[in-house]
Design a protein around this motif. Structure first.
Motif, PDB file in Angstrom:
ATOM      1  N   ASP A 358      -5.806 -73.087  -9.125  1.00 33.04           N
ATOM      2  CA  ASP A 358      -5.951 -72.386 -10.405  1.00 33.04           C
ATOM      3  C   ASP A 358      -6.940 -71.223 -10.255  1.00 33.04           C
ATOM      4  N   VAL A 359      -8.115 -71.489  -9.707  1.00 31.05           N
ATOM      5  CA  VAL A 359      -9.093 -70.401  -9.563  1.00 31.05           C
ATOM      6  C   VAL A 359      -8.655 -69.409  -8.484  1.00 31.05           C
ATOM      7  N   GLY A 360      -7.878 -69.895  -7.512  1.00 31.17           N
ATOM      8  CA  GLY A 360      -7.369 -69.008  -6.464  1.00 31.17           C
ATOM      9  C   GLY A 360      -6.365 -67.998  -6.992  1.00 31.17           C
ATOM     10  N   ALA A 361      -5.808 -68.275  -8.168  1.00 35.35           N
ATOM     11  CA  ALA A 361      -4.810 -67.372  -8.758  1.00 35.35           C
ATOM     12  C   ALA A 361      -5.401 -66.598  -9.938  1.00 35.35           C
ATOM     13  N   GLN A 362      -6.731 -66.411  -9.901  1.00 35.70           N
ATOM     14  CA  GLN A 362      -7.393 -65.617 -10.939  1.00 35.70           C
ATOM     15  C   GLN A 362      -7.838 -64.274 -10.364  1.00 35.70           C
ATOM     16  N   GLU A 369     -16.060 -67.321  -4.790  1.00 36.35           N
ATOM     17  CA  GLU A 369     -17.106 -68.349  -4.948  1.00 36.35           C
ATOM     18  C   GLU A 369     -16.518 -69.635  -5.564  1.00 36.35           C
ATOM     19  N   ARG A 370     -15.555 -69.472  -6.474  1.00 37.79           N
ATOM     20  CA  ARG A 370     -14.979 -70.663  -7.100  1.00 37.79           C
ATOM     21  C   ARG A 370     -14.120 -71.457  -6.113  1.00 37.79           C
ATOM     22  N   ALA A 372     -14.568 -71.442  -2.932  1.00 35.05           N
ATOM     23  CA  ALA A 372     -15.513 -72.033  -1.970  1.00 35.05           C
ATOM     24  C   ALA A 372     -16.105 -73.324  -2.545  1.00 35.05           C
ATOM     25  N   HIS A 373     -16.435 -73.307  -3.841  1.00 37.84           N
ATOM     26  CA  HIS A 373     -17.002 -74.525  -4.434  1.00 37.84           C
ATOM     27  C   HIS A 373     -15.962 -75.647  -4.458  1.00 37.84           C
ATOM     28  N   ALA A 374     -14.716 -75.294  -4.755  1.00 37.18           N
ATOM     29  CA  ALA A 374     -13.650 -76.314  -4.741  1.00 37.18           C
ATOM     30  C   ALA A 374     -13.532 -76.903  -3.331  1.00 37.18           C
ATOM     31  N   ASN A 375     -13.609 -76.057  -2.317  1.00 39.07           N
ATOM     32  CA  ASN A 375     -13.545 -76.548  -0.930  1.00 39.07           C
ATOM     33  C   ASN A 375     -14.726 -77.467  -0.621  1.00 39.07           C
ATOM     34  N   GLN A 376     -15.893 -77.090  -1.146  1.00 41.51           N
ATOM     35  CA  GLN A 376     -17.077 -77.947  -0.966  1.00 41.51           C
ATOM     36  C   GLN A 376     -16.831 -79.327  -1.590  1.00 41.51           C
TER      37      GLN A 376
END
Ligand code: ATP
Ligand code: MG
Length: 449
Positions: A358-362, A369-370, A372-376
């Motif tokens: 979802d954040v990757g398609a924004q 950064e979003r 990256a946080h999801a990956n974390q």
């Protein structure tokens, strides 16, 4: 183009040889020939033969035989624990309901059996002596990576409307284009899909969604999707008027579909996660907002999944993901652990996978950064899984009985104390060890008492 050769496994060769030895014609046919010629491992091998079903049953009487669909000529034979469907050459009778023929008749002609099949790439047969039988240009279409109907597309869709969705499914799964005449007929005749049962739509649409070219197909054939799922049409071209978004709601949705792993549950959740946005749209000086859209998306997801008769597990999990898709934004490791305690590790991972897509398609502003946080967060989950970390009462090293044994009265107190211990373990104030937990419980009891 040199297509790979076809080498059916031994149990399939046994079936072909037995039919040949008894004087019948027999070929592997359909999806397995297509997949083998594409160099992929077929997931099942179907055989077509001029032997009538009762002759097939007799010939394989030494094996386990299941009379799968005798009236359609199909017998399943189990050889070396592997099932093979053996179907008699067939001509379909008149199609009265856009779904299936009223009658089928058996034939001695392989040509006629291949002619009734949906697409050229699915209408090839093979056996080792004759090689590939390709009467309708299937190999040329495989080489051109193209789905085309066998014969006149309009007639073929009129016979069976499901073929419209099958064409999109194969194009999505194989990353093929659709031949112009077939494509034109799909757009013109899409409402034939309204005659098709929910169960068959569910199967094909789910495969389409999990295909490698789902985004392209659902963009090019959005009108077909909206014929079956009119609830999604308001998303099409809906401008989000917000600096965080660079795509309209539908385009964003398709990118999220592609951004999650190709599993039915996640792809369905992605397709539906923002369906409620258009109905929740408001605008002020900061731009467009969609307050409460997750709840609205859940309402639409319920209608869609019920109508398509999805299985219960998919229904429950998709609704839960859609409902929470907007909630894991900036979770700390402890918050995430608590979430895992509540919804389980698998569902928490799905939620973050959906969130990451979802954040990757924004729009670009906060995207990196979003993501990256999801990956974390995904890395934390992997780590906790490896450590078999305690995140739920089930994993706690003490249970209700242990607490009763140290004098905590049965009833509400036990639950409260267990929850307190779990939270301290999650917050790393306590180790998940029996003696340490019991000591903490005793102290709690004394203070509480
Ligand atoms: P897969 O099993 O990989 O999904 P497949 O091509 O084997 O793909 P099936 O649904 O198993 O698809 O059907 C087997 C074969 O039967 C097809 O390859 C095609 O030749 C024929 N077929 C299936 N459904 C139809 C249909 N609705 N109309 C005409 N032919 C069909
Ligand atoms: Mg098949």
């Amino acid at each position: 183009m040199n297509l790979p050769c076809i080498t059916p496994p031994v149990f399939v060769q046994t079936a072909l040889q037995m039919l040949h030895a008894a004087g019948y014609e027999a070929y592997v046919v359909g999806g397995c020939v297509r997949d083998a010629l594409l160099g992929a491992e077929p997931h099942d091998w179907d055989v077509t033969t001029n032997a009538k079903p009762d002759a097939v049953v007799q010939l394989f009487s030494a094996y386990h035989v299941i009379e799968t669909g005798l009236q359609h000529g199909t017998v399943t034979v189990v050889i070396e624990h592997c099932p093979i469907e053996i179907t008699t050459y067939r001509i379909d009778g008149v199609y009265a309901d856009y779904r299936r023929p009223e009658t089928v008749s058996f034939t001695q002609s392989l040509d006629a059996d291949l002619a009734r099949r949906d697409f050229t790439v699915n209408a090839m047969a093979y056996q080792p002596e004759t090689g590939v039988v390709d009467l309708y240009g299937g190999r040329a279409d495989l080489a051109a990576r193209r789905i085309a109907c066998v014969g006149c597309a309009t007639d073929r869709f009129e016979e069976d409307g499901l073929r419209i969705l099958r064409a999109l499914r194969f194009a999505s799964v194989l990353d093929f284009t659709i031949a112009p005449e077939t494509a034109a007929a799909i757009h013109t005749q899409k409402t034939l899909l309204l005659h098709i049962s929910a169960e068959r739509i569910w199967v094909e649409l789910t495969k389409l969604l999990c295909g490698q070219a789902a985004e392209r197909i659902l963009q090019d054939y959005a009108d077909v999707l909206f014929t079956i799922l009119p609830e999604l049409e308001p998303m099409y071209g809906f401008d989000q008027c917000n600096p965080h978004h660079c795509y309209d709601v539908y385009t964003h949705t398709l990118k999220v579909v592609m951004g999650v792993p190709a599993e039915p549950l996640l792809r369905w959740a992605a397709l539906l996660h923002d369906a409620g946005k258009p109905a929740c749209f408001t605008i002020d000086e900061r731009g467009g907002h969609f307050y409460g859209h997750a709840v609205q998306s859940v309402a639409i997801a319920k209608i869609v999944l019920k109508r398509l008769k999805s299985d219960r597990k998919t229904y429950d999990s998709v609704l839960a993901l859609v409902e929470c898709h907007d909630t894991v934004w900036s979770s700390s490791d402890r918050q995430l652990k608590r979430l895992v305690g509540k919804i389980g590790l698998a569902q928490a991972r799905n939620l973050i996978l959906l969130h990451r897509a979802d954040v990757g398609a924004q729009a670009e502003i906060h995207r990196a950064e979003r993501v990256a946080h999801a990956n974390q967060m995904l890395a934390w989950l992997d780590e906790w899984e490896r450590q078999d970390a305690c995140m739920s009462l089930k994993k706690l090293a003490v249970g209700g009985k242990d607490l009763m044994a140290i004098g905590i009265p049965q009833g509400k107190q036990i639950g409260i104390c267990l929850q307190m211990l779990l939270e301290q373990v999650i917050d790393e104030q306590l180790c998940n060890e029996r003696d340490e937990l019991l000591a903490a419980a005793k102290e709690w009891k004394e203070n509480a008492g």
